[in-house]
Design a protein around this motif. Structure first.
Motif, PDB file in Angstrom:
ATOM      1  N   THR A 106       0.632  -1.080   0.338  1.00  0.00           N
ATOM      2  CA  THR A 106       0.229  -0.253  -0.280  1.00  0.00           C
ATOM      3  C   THR A 106       0.970   1.736  -0.579  1.00  0.00           C
ATOM      4  O   THR A 106       1.990   1.296   0.808  1.00  0.00           O
ATOM      5  CB  THR A 106      -1.637   0.019   1.397  1.00  0.00           C
ATOM      6  N   GLY A 107       0.204   1.946  -0.675  1.00  0.00           N
ATOM      7  CA  GLY A 107       1.251   3.490  -0.573  1.00  0.00           C
ATOM      8  C   GLY A 107       2.585   3.278  -1.469  1.00  0.00           C
ATOM      9  O   GLY A 107       3.203   3.842  -0.886  1.00  0.00           O
ATOM     10  N   GLY A 108       2.572   2.717  -2.380  1.00  0.00           N
ATOM     11  CA  GLY A 108       4.028   1.878  -3.249  1.00  0.00           C
ATOM     12  C   GLY A 108       4.145   2.423  -3.716  1.00  0.00           C
ATOM     13  O   GLY A 108       5.321   2.481  -4.271  1.00  0.00           O
ATOM     14  N   VAL A 109       3.720   3.634  -4.377  1.00  0.00           N
ATOM     15  CA  VAL A 109       4.606   4.771  -5.293  1.00  0.00           C
ATOM     16  C   VAL A 109       5.142   5.788  -4.934  1.00  0.00           C
ATOM     17  O   VAL A 109       5.206   6.398  -5.784  1.00  0.00           O
ATOM     18  CB  VAL A 109       3.225   5.073  -6.539  1.00  0.00           C
ATOM     19  N   SER A 110       5.353   5.790  -4.053  1.00  0.00           N
ATOM     20  CA  SER A 110       6.068   6.848  -3.416  1.00  0.00           C
ATOM     21  C   SER A 110       6.530   6.713  -2.258  1.00  0.00           C
ATOM     22  O   SER A 110       6.457   5.802  -1.149  1.00  0.00           O
ATOM     23  CB  SER A 110       5.433   8.133  -3.215  1.00  0.00           C
ATOM     24  N   GLY A 111       7.983   7.023  -1.559  1.00  0.00           N
ATOM     25  CA  GLY A 111       8.608   7.747  -0.001  1.00  0.00           C
ATOM     26  C   GLY A 111       9.170   6.108   0.266  1.00  0.00           C
ATOM     27  O   GLY A 111      10.215   4.689  -1.157  1.00  0.00           O
ATOM     28  N   ILE A 112       8.977   4.985   1.331  1.00  0.00           N
ATOM     29  CA  ILE A 112       9.086   4.928   1.362  1.00  0.00           C
ATOM     30  C   ILE A 112       8.356   3.044   0.892  1.00  0.00           C
ATOM     31  O   ILE A 112       9.470   2.426   0.463  1.00  0.00           O
ATOM     32  CB  ILE A 112       8.686   4.362   3.532  1.00  0.00           C
ATOM     33  N   GLY A 113       6.892   2.893   0.938  1.00  0.00           N
ATOM     34  CA  GLY A 113       6.464   2.339   0.251  1.00  0.00           C
ATOM     35  C   GLY A 113       7.207   2.007  -1.537  1.00  0.00           C
ATOM     36  O   GLY A 113       7.113   1.068  -2.307  1.00  0.00           O
ATOM     37  N   PHE A 114       7.801   3.262  -2.042  1.00  0.00           N
ATOM     38  CA  PHE A 114       8.590   3.060  -3.747  1.00  0.00           C
ATOM     39  C   PHE A 114       9.954   2.337  -3.602  1.00  0.00           C
ATOM     40  O   PHE A 114      10.533   1.005  -4.158  1.00  0.00           O
ATOM     41  CB  PHE A 114       9.043   4.109  -3.711  1.00  0.00           C
ATOM     42  N   GLY A 115      10.668   2.274  -1.738  1.00  0.00           N
ATOM     43  CA  GLY A 115      11.633   1.787  -2.156  1.00  0.00           C
ATOM     44  C   GLY A 115      11.535   0.510  -2.138  1.00  0.00           C
ATOM     45  O   GLY A 115      12.137  -0.075  -2.048  1.00  0.00           O
ATOM     46  N   ILE A 116      11.429   0.060  -0.885  1.00  0.00           N
ATOM     47  CA  ILE A 116      10.874  -1.538  -0.633  1.00  0.00           C
ATOM     48  C   ILE A 116      10.217  -1.655  -2.237  1.00  0.00           C
ATOM     49  O   ILE A 116      10.731  -2.974  -2.750  1.00  0.00           O
ATOM     50  CB  ILE A 116       9.162  -1.686   0.046  1.00  0.00           C
ATOM     51  N   ALA A 117       9.273  -1.657  -2.603  1.00  0.00           N
ATOM     52  CA  ALA A 117       9.056  -1.615  -3.939  1.00  0.00           C
ATOM     53  C   ALA A 117      10.193  -2.416  -4.618  1.00  0.00           C
ATOM     54  O   ALA A 117      10.191  -3.051  -5.742  1.00  0.00           O
ATOM     55  CB  ALA A 117       7.754  -1.242  -4.703  1.00  0.00           C
TER      56      ALA A 117
END
Length: 304
Positions: free
Chosen positions: A15-26
């Protein structure tokens, strides 16, 4: 298969995977061969994310628009996504203000997203995950605010404390299903998390916090420029998941805080004898926790 390859080819919902920490994890997950479903609310962030994957020659994730407070939408996703082996509850908001001035709108908005969003995901997705076999994992993203309170982040801190307690308990419940559970508590990370106060929904407009000063908020945002790169946070998260660590701490910055918290807790304990009855109950609780970690399902009858 090596330990590092256990999750290759599995599907992660972030969730929230397109910016910030979420994008980093992605990004870290994709580079490890994990298939991705990323939820989003900001179309520009979605496009930037899609472009990164294209530039890297990696499979483009499946993108799903989602407000994590929308339970009906969660139910739709659970019914339509197919197998999800990894659930990363990352979406959240960072809103600050003096707790003594907070209104119900402040509580409902911040707790509804940061804690309610996690709860909604678990209710929707855990039945399907429990029915699967093989490597599976839940990562709930909190913050170092799950340990360190402060004067300007009372409700935010409460939401992260709540996620911490929920996650630590959930780990015991999911061990019998061979599903790992980790609490991720990152420190300061390069992201746009600081601008959440500018995105307050109209239905929560009745805030008791001082009016948002855009210039002051932007100055606060400069602190995030000094944070850890989100991809590094993602890589540490991946390593923690592979190792099935119950707690993933990505930053070394908080040793002083932890030492102070530990000292304060121990100093607050009364120095007196413990009655035998109470000592017995606490021993049963500890035994039950150890049994749960060994794979047993614990009921209320195990606690008395």
């Amino acid at each position: 298969m090596t330990q590092a390859d256990r999750f290759r080819g599995r599907t992660a919902l972030i969730t929230g995977g397109v910016s910030g920490i979420g994008f980093g994890i992605a990004r870290a997950f994709a580079l490890a061969g994990i298939d991705l479903v990323l939820t989003w609310r900001n179309a520009a962030h979605r496009e930037t994310t899609a472009q990164w994957f294209a530039d890297q020659g990696l499979p483009v994730p499946r993108f799903e628009r989602l407000d994590v407070t929308d339970r009906a939408r969660w139910a739709d996703l659970a019914a339509s996504l197919g197998p999800v082996h990894i659930l990363v509850n990352n979406a959240g908001i960072s809103v600050f203000g003096p707790t003594d001035c907070a209104t119900h709108d402040d509580y409902d908005w911040i707790m509804g997203v940061n804690f309610g969003g996690v709860a909604n995901a678990l209710v929707a997705m855990l039945p399907g995950m429990k029915a699967l076999t093989g490597p599976r994992h839940v990562i709930n993203v909190a913050s170092m605010a799950a340990f360190c309170a402060g004067p300007q982040a009372g409700i935010y801190t409460a939401s992260k404390f709540a996620v911490r307690g929920l996650t630590e308990s959930l780990r015991y419940n999911l061990i019998p299903y061979d599903i790992g559970v980790s609490l991720l508590c990152p420190g300061l990370t390069q992201s746009n998390a600081w601008d959440s106060a500018l995105k307050r929904p109209e239905q929560f407009a009745g805030s008791g916090f001082p009016a948002v000063d855009a210039a002051e908020l932007a100055q606060f945002g400069t602190a995030f420029d000094l944070g850890m790169d989100a991809l590094e946070v993602g890589r540490k998260t991946l390593r923690g998941m592979i190792a099935n660590h119950p707690l993933i701490l990505t930053h070394p910055d908080h040793r002083e805080d932890f030492e102070a918290i530990a000292a304060e807790l121990l100093a607050a304990l009364p120095d007196e004898a413990i009655p035998a009855g109470r000592a017995h109950i606490e021993a049963l609780r500890r035994d039950a926790n150890r049994a749960a970690l060994a794979g047993s399902r614990i009921g209320i009858s195990d606690l008395t």
